[in-house]
Design a protein around this motif. Structure first.
Motif, PDB file in Angstrom:
ATOM      1  N   MET A   1     -20.080 -87.875  32.431  1.00 25.29           N
ATOM      2  CA  MET A   1     -19.208 -87.110  31.970  1.00 25.29           C
ATOM      3  C   MET A   1     -18.728 -87.760  30.455  1.00 25.29           C
ATOM      4  O   MET A   1     -18.011 -88.835  30.672  1.00 25.29           O
ATOM      5  CB  MET A   1     -17.959 -86.862  32.816  1.00 25.29           C
ATOM      6  CG  MET A   1     -18.202 -86.108  34.222  1.00 25.29           C
ATOM      7  SD  MET A   1     -18.374 -84.092  33.611  1.00 25.29           S
ATOM      8  CE  MET A   1     -16.590 -83.896  33.486  1.00 25.29           C
ATOM      9  N   THR A   2     -18.761 -86.976  29.411  1.00 23.68           N
ATOM     10  CA  THR A   2     -18.333 -87.554  28.058  1.00 23.68           C
ATOM     11  C   THR A   2     -17.589 -86.352  27.435  1.00 23.68           C
ATOM     12  O   THR A   2     -18.079 -85.402  27.211  1.00 23.68           O
ATOM     13  CB  THR A   2     -19.377 -87.958  27.313  1.00 23.68           C
ATOM     14  OG1 THR A   2     -20.203 -89.077  28.194  1.00 23.68           O
ATOM     15  CG2 THR A   2     -18.896 -88.564  26.019  1.00 23.68           C
ATOM     16  N   VAL A   3     -16.530 -86.566  26.925  1.00 22.33           N
ATOM     17  CA  VAL A   3     -15.438 -85.547  26.002  1.00 22.33           C
ATOM     18  C   VAL A   3     -15.645 -86.181  24.935  1.00 22.33           C
ATOM     19  O   VAL A   3     -15.369 -87.318  24.426  1.00 22.33           O
ATOM     20  CB  VAL A   3     -14.179 -85.522  26.751  1.00 22.33           C
ATOM     21  CG1 VAL A   3     -13.309 -86.764  26.938  1.00 22.33           C
ATOM     22  CG2 VAL A   3     -13.446 -84.376  25.999  1.00 22.33           C
ATOM     23  N   LEU A   4     -15.732 -85.301  23.829  1.00 22.38           N
ATOM     24  CA  LEU A   4     -15.670 -85.566  22.105  1.00 22.38           C
ATOM     25  C   LEU A   4     -14.428 -84.987  21.807  1.00 22.38           C
ATOM     26  O   LEU A   4     -14.275 -83.674  21.979  1.00 22.38           O
ATOM     27  CB  LEU A   4     -16.879 -85.266  21.582  1.00 22.38           C
ATOM     28  CG  LEU A   4     -17.010 -85.532  20.311  1.00 22.38           C
ATOM     29  CD1 LEU A   4     -18.270 -85.811  19.780  1.00 22.38           C
ATOM     30  CD2 LEU A   4     -16.382 -84.419  19.198  1.00 22.38           C
ATOM     31  N   VAL A   5     -13.726 -85.695  21.121  1.00 27.62           N
ATOM     32  CA  VAL A   5     -12.412 -85.258  20.357  1.00 27.62           C
ATOM     33  C   VAL A   5     -12.561 -85.169  19.009  1.00 27.62           C
ATOM     34  O   VAL A   5     -12.969 -86.047  18.404  1.00 27.62           O
ATOM     35  CB  VAL A   5     -11.147 -86.038  20.744  1.00 27.62           C
ATOM     36  CG1 VAL A   5      -9.856 -85.586  20.071  1.00 27.62           C
ATOM     37  CG2 VAL A   5     -11.109 -86.227  22.213  1.00 27.62           C
ATOM     38  N   MET A   6     -12.365 -83.639  18.596  1.00 29.31           N
ATOM     39  CA  MET A   6     -12.399 -83.457  16.971  1.00 29.31           C
ATOM     40  C   MET A   6     -10.958 -83.385  16.543  1.00 29.31           C
ATOM     41  O   MET A   6      -9.958 -82.821  17.086  1.00 29.31           O
ATOM     42  CB  MET A   6     -13.110 -82.069  16.636  1.00 29.31           C
ATOM     43  CG  MET A   6     -14.319 -82.356  17.016  1.00 29.31           C
ATOM     44  SD  MET A   6     -15.135 -80.409  17.078  1.00 29.31           S
ATOM     45  CE  MET A   6     -14.431 -79.855  15.473  1.00 29.31           C
ATOM     46  N   HIS A   7     -10.617 -84.771  15.821  1.00 27.17           N
ATOM     47  CA  HIS A   7      -9.349 -84.770  15.278  1.00 27.17           C
ATOM     48  C   HIS A   7      -9.120 -84.536  13.601  1.00 27.17           C
ATOM     49  O   HIS A   7      -9.614 -85.352  12.931  1.00 27.17           O
ATOM     50  CB  HIS A   7      -8.877 -86.113  15.799  1.00 27.17           C
ATOM     51  CG  HIS A   7      -7.223 -86.262  15.206  1.00 27.17           C
ATOM     52  ND1 HIS A   7      -6.232 -85.959  15.911  1.00 27.17           N
ATOM     53  CD2 HIS A   7      -6.667 -87.084  14.203  1.00 27.17           C
ATOM     54  CE1 HIS A   7      -4.970 -86.100  15.086  1.00 27.17           C
ATOM     55  NE2 HIS A   7      -5.374 -87.002  14.204  1.00 27.17           N
ATOM     56  N   HIS A   8      -8.377 -83.443  13.244  1.00 30.98           N
ATOM     57  CA  HIS A   8      -8.498 -82.871  12.131  1.00 30.98           C
ATOM     58  C   HIS A   8      -6.839 -83.592  11.288  1.00 30.98           C
ATOM     59  O   HIS A   8      -7.225 -84.271  10.365  1.00 30.98           O
ATOM     60  CB  HIS A   8      -8.506 -81.406  12.048  1.00 30.98           C
ATOM     61  CG  HIS A   8      -8.573 -80.730  10.560  1.00 30.98           C
ATOM     62  ND1 HIS A   8      -8.416 -79.491  10.587  1.00 30.98           N
ATOM     63  CD2 HIS A   8      -8.750 -81.459   9.393  1.00 30.98           C
ATOM     64  CE1 HIS A   8      -8.501 -79.294   9.030  1.00 30.98           C
ATOM     65  NE2 HIS A   8      -8.460 -80.463   8.585  1.00 30.98           N
ATOM     66  N   ARG A   9      -5.957 -83.181  11.768  1.00 29.72           N
ATOM     67  CA  ARG A   9      -4.621 -83.518  11.205  1.00 29.72           C
ATOM     68  C   ARG A   9      -3.626 -83.936  12.124  1.00 29.72           C
ATOM     69  O   ARG A   9      -3.972 -83.738  13.174  1.00 29.72           O
ATOM     70  CB  ARG A   9      -3.936 -82.401  10.484  1.00 29.72           C
ATOM     71  CG  ARG A   9      -4.961 -81.469   9.372  1.00 29.72           C
ATOM     72  CD  ARG A   9      -4.198 -80.445   8.770  1.00 29.72           C
ATOM     73  NE  ARG A   9      -5.075 -79.949   7.763  1.00 29.72           N
ATOM     74  CZ  ARG A   9      -4.453 -78.958   6.642  1.00 29.72           C
ATOM     75  NH1 ARG A   9      -3.395 -78.752   6.650  1.00 29.72           N
ATOM     76  NH2 ARG A   9      -5.529 -78.643   5.479  1.00 29.72           N
ATOM     77  N   GLY A  26     -14.742 -90.608  32.753  1.00 30.37           N
ATOM     78  CA  GLY A  26     -15.866 -90.400  31.783  1.00 30.37           C
ATOM     79  C   GLY A  26     -15.555 -91.191  30.370  1.00 30.37           C
ATOM     80  O   GLY A  26     -14.505 -91.807  30.403  1.00 30.37           O
ATOM     81  N   ASP A  27     -16.322 -91.290  29.444  1.00 30.69           N
ATOM     82  CA  ASP A  27     -16.208 -91.805  28.289  1.00 30.69           C
ATOM     83  C   ASP A  27     -15.575 -90.895  27.344  1.00 30.69           C
ATOM     84  O   ASP A  27     -15.795 -89.386  27.301  1.00 30.69           O
ATOM     85  CB  ASP A  27     -17.507 -92.226  27.497  1.00 30.69           C
ATOM     86  CG  ASP A  27     -18.348 -93.253  28.326  1.00 30.69           C
ATOM     87  OD1 ASP A  27     -17.450 -94.148  28.629  1.00 30.69           O
ATOM     88  OD2 ASP A  27     -19.181 -93.294  28.298  1.00 30.69           O
TER      89      ASP A  27
END
Length: 420
Positions: A1-9, A26-27
């Motif tokens: 399990m791997t979660v990707l975070v998109m961080h804009h502002r 998970g990572d």
């Protein structure tokens, strides 16, 4: 399990993803905007620490490097979830989930919350009130709408956020000047404009959380100012939660549930709805977003209910446990809250209060400038000089406390004019 975070502002400190995911098995990967990290004076976290992989993207808002980097990380690390909390990331995250076959919000449930024209069409079909509107693809349509509905008219991009691009045209002379100097038939805002009739009345907002397809918690507040006046308003912009026994509060909650039902959103999301309460006692939808509200909305919800709506939104998407009381019937706020905002205005900061305010009922206090800083007029609705949040037993107590705080702050603020 791997979660990707998109961080804009915003700051990573203010959105502590790793704390929110402390029990995630998970990572965690992070792709962030290099420009906005620099604006808030933060560094990209090193890889191999709490975040397994990190990347700072140049031209985050306009280039395709964001998508390229997300797809690269997904291929290398078997990403199972994509998390995106900022408004302008919602569609991009939905598209990436579709390409990768990942769970979570897809385009069909994002667009009704991002496209104001589609939003109003669906809500109108459900029998709820919206301001008269139409899409604008040529100058004739805009002129015809103004002649039919009169002035003022409100012009905005169909997918705008934070009042960016919003214009209020008060007269035919202002409309003629806009068409002559700013309207561009082939510009980036075409055919992305919507025009609305101006709705008189106070602006209310309802903030809450949907879990497993139903509203788990929500409560209304009422702005004591006009949102669109951020560039010229140098007075106190006060926002107050409605009292438990206020009939308008419960009407707004019902209106919100009907709006969400009409838009068929995702299973789990935070929301921020804005609606007009007219002099004729009608509730008219302005718009609704499928994300947490800006400014201090997270803190307002936290003050009322004891949870961070963004944290709960993120955890719900990953199937992580939420407080047991979330989902119980008729969850009411444990206390009320109020927000004070002062917008940036032209001038050089000579001095500001350097000590924290001496009041125990302050829940949050943040100053966005320092002595020596030269300010210009606010560029968007969250371009703050000061933002503060208080708690209280009811609306009247919260307002009195905000007025007292404003008086204390202004007594220590000294500005000097600067040349244009």
């Amino acid at each position: 399990m791997t979660v990707l975070v998109m961080h804009h502002r915003g700051t990573l400190t203010g959105t502590p993803y790793l704390d929110w995911l402390a029990d995630y098995d998970g990572d965690v990967l992070l792709v962030a905007s290099r420009e906005h990290l620099a604006l808030v004076s933060e560094e990209l976290p090193e890889e191999g620490g709490a975040f397994r992989r990190t990347a700072a993207v140049d031209g985050y808002e306009t280039s395709g490097e964001l998508e390229a980097r997300v797809l690269e990380f997904a291929r290398e690390h078997g990403v199972s979830h994509i998390i995106a909390c900022q408004e302008l990331d919602l569609e991009r995250a939905a598209g990436l989930r579709e390409v990768l076959g990942l769970p979570g919000q897809r385009m069909d449930t994002v667009l009704p919350y991002r496209d104001k024209s589609e939003m109003k069409r669906l809500v109108t079909a459900a029998g709820l009130a919206v301001a008269p509107y139409r899409d604008v693809e040529c100058a004739t349509e805009l002129i015809g709408f103004a002649e039919q509905h009169g002035f003022p008219v409100v012009l905005k991009p169909r997918d705008s956020a934070g009042s960016v691009g919003l214009r209020i045209l008060d007269s035919r002379a202002e409309l003629d000047a806009y068409l002559a100097d700013e309207f561009d038939l082939y510009g980036p805002d075409q055919p992305n404009l919507i025009v609305e009739a101006f709705v008189h009345g106070s602006m209310c907002h309802v903030d809450g959380l949907v879990v497993d397809g139903r509203v788990a918690l929500a409560w209304p507040s009422q702005y004591q100012y006009t949102l669109a006046s951020f560039a010229t308003d140098t007075g106190p912009r006060i926002d107050l939660t409605l009292d438990l026994d206020d009939p308008l509060a419960h009407r707004l909650l019902e209106f919100t549930e009907r709006t969400i039902e009409a838009l068929s959103g995702p299973a789990d999301f935070a929301f921020h709805l804005e609606a007009f309460h007219t002099p004729d006692d009608e509730i008219v939808l302005c718009e609704i977003a499928c994300r947490t509200g800006g400014a201090a909305i997270r803190d307002i919800v936290r003050t009322m209910f004891g949870i961070d709506p963004s944290e709960s939104w993120v955890r719900a998407q990953l199937g992580l446990p939420l407080p047991e009381w979330i989902g119980a019937e008729k969850v009411l706020p444990r206390q009320m809250s109020g927000q004070l905002v002062l917008m940036k205005r032209p001038g050089r900061v000579v001095s500001i209060p350097q000590e924290p305010p001496p009041f125990p009922w302050i829940e949050k206090y943040q100053v966005f400038v320092q002595p020596g800083h030269t300010m210009k007029a606010a560029k968007f609705s969250a371009d703050f000089l000061l933002m503060a949040l208080v708690s209280g037993r009811d609306r009247a107590e919260c307002e009195a406390r905000l007025r007292k705080l404003e008086e204390w702050f202004l007594a220590g603020l000294v500005l000097e004019p600067v040349a244009d």
